[in-house]
Each structure stands twice: as C-alpha cells, then as structure tokens.
Design an enzyme around this catalytic site. Structure first.
Site, short mmCIF file in Angstrom:
data_model
loop_
_atom_site.label_atom_id
_atom_site.label_comp_id
_atom_site.label_asym_id
_atom_site.label_seq_id
_atom_site.Cartn_x
_atom_site.Cartn_y
_atom_site.Cartn_z
N THR A 128 0.80 -1.15 -0.10
CA THR A 128 0.13 -0.17 0.17
C THR A 128 0.93 1.35 -0.10
O THR A 128 2.02 1.46 0.64
CB THR A 128 -0.73 0.03 1.23
OG1 THR A 128 -1.72 -0.90 1.17
CG2 THR A 128 -1.42 1.29 1.56
N THR A 186 -0.35 2.70 6.97
CA THR A 186 -0.31 1.58 6.42
C THR A 186 -0.17 0.35 7.45
O THR A 186 0.20 0.58 8.31
CB THR A 186 0.97 1.49 5.47
OG1 THR A 186 1.17 0.24 4.85
CG2 THR A 186 2.09 1.96 6.12
N GLY A 187 -0.87 -0.75 6.82
CA GLY A 187 -0.73 -1.91 7.63
C GLY A 187 -2.03 -2.67 7.67
O GLY A 187 -2.85 -2.58 6.67
N GLY A 243 -5.60 -2.96 7.74
CA GLY A 243 -6.67 -1.88 7.87
C GLY A 243 -7.73 -2.22 8.88
O GLY A 243 -7.90 -1.14 9.57
N ARG A 290 -14.76 -5.82 0.68
CA ARG A 290 -14.10 -5.36 1.62
C ARG A 290 -13.64 -4.02 1.59
O ARG A 290 -12.78 -3.77 0.73
CB ARG A 290 -12.82 -6.54 2.26
CG ARG A 290 -12.13 -6.03 3.49
CD ARG A 290 -10.95 -5.48 3.09
NE ARG A 290 -9.87 -5.34 4.23
CZ ARG A 290 -8.82 -4.54 4.00
NH1 ARG A 290 -8.54 -3.87 3.11
NH2 ARG A 290 -8.00 -4.46 5.23
N VAL A 291 -13.37 -3.24 2.62
CA VAL A 291 -12.77 -1.78 2.70
C VAL A 291 -12.17 -1.87 3.87
O VAL A 291 -12.78 -2.17 4.92
CB VAL A 291 -13.94 -0.73 2.59
CG1 VAL A 291 -13.12 0.57 2.85
CG2 VAL A 291 -14.82 -0.69 1.22
N GLY A 292 -10.87 -1.51 3.87
CA GLY A 292 -9.78 -1.29 4.98
C GLY A 292 -10.03 0.20 5.53
O GLY A 292 -10.82 0.71 5.51
N ASP A 293 -8.76 0.53 6.01
CA ASP A 293 -8.56 1.83 6.84
C ASP A 293 -8.18 2.93 5.73
O ASP A 293 -8.56 4.24 5.80
CB ASP A 293 -7.07 1.73 7.69
CG ASP A 293 -6.12 1.49 6.81
OD1 ASP A 293 -6.08 0.28 6.29
OD2 ASP A 293 -5.20 2.23 6.70
N1 ASP Z 1 -3.88 -0.71 5.00
C1 ASP Z 1 -4.28 -1.40 3.63
C2 ASP Z 1 -5.57 -2.23 3.96
O1 ASP Z 1 -5.83 -2.80 4.97
C3 ASP Z 1 -3.08 -2.34 3.59
C4 ASP Z 1 -1.89 -1.96 3.66
O2 ASP Z 1 -1.51 -0.73 4.21
O3 ASP Z 1 -0.82 -2.45 3.05
O4 ASP Z 1 -6.27 -2.35 3.06
#
Ligand code: ASP
Length: 280
Positions: free
Chosen positions: A163, A213-214, A216, A191-194
C-alpha cells in the site's frame, strides 16, 4: 517555509522499493518546488507509486478471492477538504479519481458509483491486473483448496505489503495526506480497509498530515491517523507522534505511518518500510 514531502511503499516493503519511494517523493517535491500545492504534490507522488506494478496500489494491486480487483484511495488537505474512493475497479489511478471527488460536495464514492463518476470525469477503462497478481491469487486459492482455510483471527490477517502513501507541506504552509491500496490478502469482494477512511487511513489539519499503512481492520479500530495527528496537536513532533502510534498495536500486527508537522517529517513502522523524506 520548509517544503516537506514523505512517501512510503507500505509497512513491510523492503529496500528494493527504496528507489521507487525516492522517485515518487522527488516527483512530489518537484511540484512543491514549482510553487504547486501540497495536495497536487501528494497526488503526483502517489501516481508514480500506483503506476509501479511492484506496489499493492493501482497497477498490480491485490486480487480479491473472487478474482476481482477493487482499490481504495484517499486524500485530505489542511483545510479539511477530503476525497476518497472505495472498492473502485477498472481505473489506472484511484488517487486521481479521489482528487476529483474532492471537488464534489461528497467525501467518498464507492463501488459502481465511484466507477461511473470516474468515467464521467474522463477516466478510461484500465485493467490493473498483472500476471503476478493473478499468480498470487492462484496460490491463495490452492492453499484454500488444500484445506488451509483462513480464520478471521488468524490468516485473514495475512498481509501483502505495498500500500502506498504520501504527505506534504507546501510553500504556503498548507499540508496534505494521501493513501492508495489494493487491500490485504484473503479479501472478500467489497471489503474496505482503513485506506479510504478519514481518521483511520489518513488525517490532515492545520498542524500536521498523517498517512497509515498496515492491517486495515486494526488501523480502523485504533483510528490511528487522527490519534497521531492529535498527538502532534498536543506538542509532539511528527517523529514522536508516529512512534507513539506504533504503541497502539501489538508487534504481530504490521503497521506503519508517515507524517509531517510544521517542524519535522517522519516515517516509522514496526516492519521494514521503504520510505523517502525530502525537506528543502
Ligand atoms: N491498510 C491497507 C488495507 O488494509 C493495507 C496496507 O496498508 O498494506 O487495506
């Protein structure tokens, strides 16, 4: 006023991506040096990152379990203007669509609505799949067929890095944050993350800009970007606030954050994270 630009290729990205983070950062910095605004610099930097198939954003993004490719991206500036897209398909640069959303009265467009908006705005059909992204999905499917079934607490957290994010301060002292992703592994379609969630994936205001990042789901639970931003408001430097942000997560959760304040710039992660910091 010091011009500031920070880019990253995601929590867990290795030194192989350092050159890319630098190239993207320099593209953003060139916008700032030319008198451009922080938001345009962030968009420019993220387009470079999305266009590189090694990142999990734009071209080469992670596929969902059903083979679809849905991307999230977000932008926010220090006047609290926001633009986000969630689950958008078949466009080259989700961050450029998010930039257009910023010009509407809305904050976020999702799914088919986001796609039809993009087409109205002149974004042409583009398939961001690559051979590698298809291969990766095949591997995941094989694991599932072999009975290596994910569970929500464990393997659904499996993580693919890449990301991308950027933050900037321009010559007028305005700031901006941006983020773009194809998501994590073992994702259900929809699915939707952060990443496109204001306060979680990004936050920006008068005293700072933050991009996370990480995993979500964990970042959303902690509303990480807003909380790191608030710490800067309480007097922490960007570096101190980013380091504080890491303490919100146990080590097994990969997470990273980049931030700028009026006086410093930072990139911090509990994994390796290819990032670039420019200050002029
Ligand atoms: N934060 C992103 C998500 O969860 C993934 C990522 O940061 O690599 O969609």
């Amino acid at each position: 006023m010091t011009l500031r630009m920070v880019t990253n290729c995601g929590a867990g990205s290795t030194d192989d991506a350092l050159g890319l983070a630098e190239r993207a950062g320099e593209a953003g910095m060139a916008v700032l040096e030319g008198g451009g605004g922080a938001i345009e610099a962030v968009v420019e930097a993220i387009i470079v990152l999305e266009d590189d198939p090694r990142t999990n954003a734009g071209l080469g993004s992670r596929l969902r379990l059903d083979g679809s490719l849905q991307m999230d991206a977000s932008l926010m500036d220090s006047d609290l203007n926001c633009g986000c897209v969630a689950g958008i398909e078949d466009v080259k640069n989700p961050i450029a669509v998010a930039r257009k959303v910023m010009e509407t009265p809305h904050i976020m467009l999702a799914g088919e609505g986001a796609l039809s908006f993009a087409r109205e705005q002149g974004f042409e059909y583009f398939d961001p799949k690559t051979e590698k992204s298809v291969e990766r999905l095949e591997k995941i499917k094989k694991k599932l067929e072999e009975g290596d079934v994910p569970d929500w607490a464990g393997k659904w957290r499996d993580y693919r890095v890449g990301t991308v994010g950027a933050v900037a301060v321009d010559g007028e002292g305005k700031m901006a944050s941006g983020n773009s992703t194809g998501g994590t592994s073992f994702m259900l379609p929809g699915r939707v993350g952060d990443t496109p969630i204001i306060g979680a994936g990004i936050y920006c205001g008068g005293h700072g800009a933050v991009s996370a990042t990480g995993i979500g789901e964990d970042i959303v639970r902690q509303v990480m970007s807003l909380r790191v931003f608030d710490k800067m408001g309480e007097g922490m430097s960007a570096k101190e606030a980013c380091e504080w942000g890491m303490t919100l997560f146990p080590h097994e959760i990969p997470v990273g954050v980049v931030a700028v304040s009026r006086s410093d710039s930072a990139a911090v992660s509990n994994r390796q994270m290819a990032s670039w910091i420019g200050e002029i």
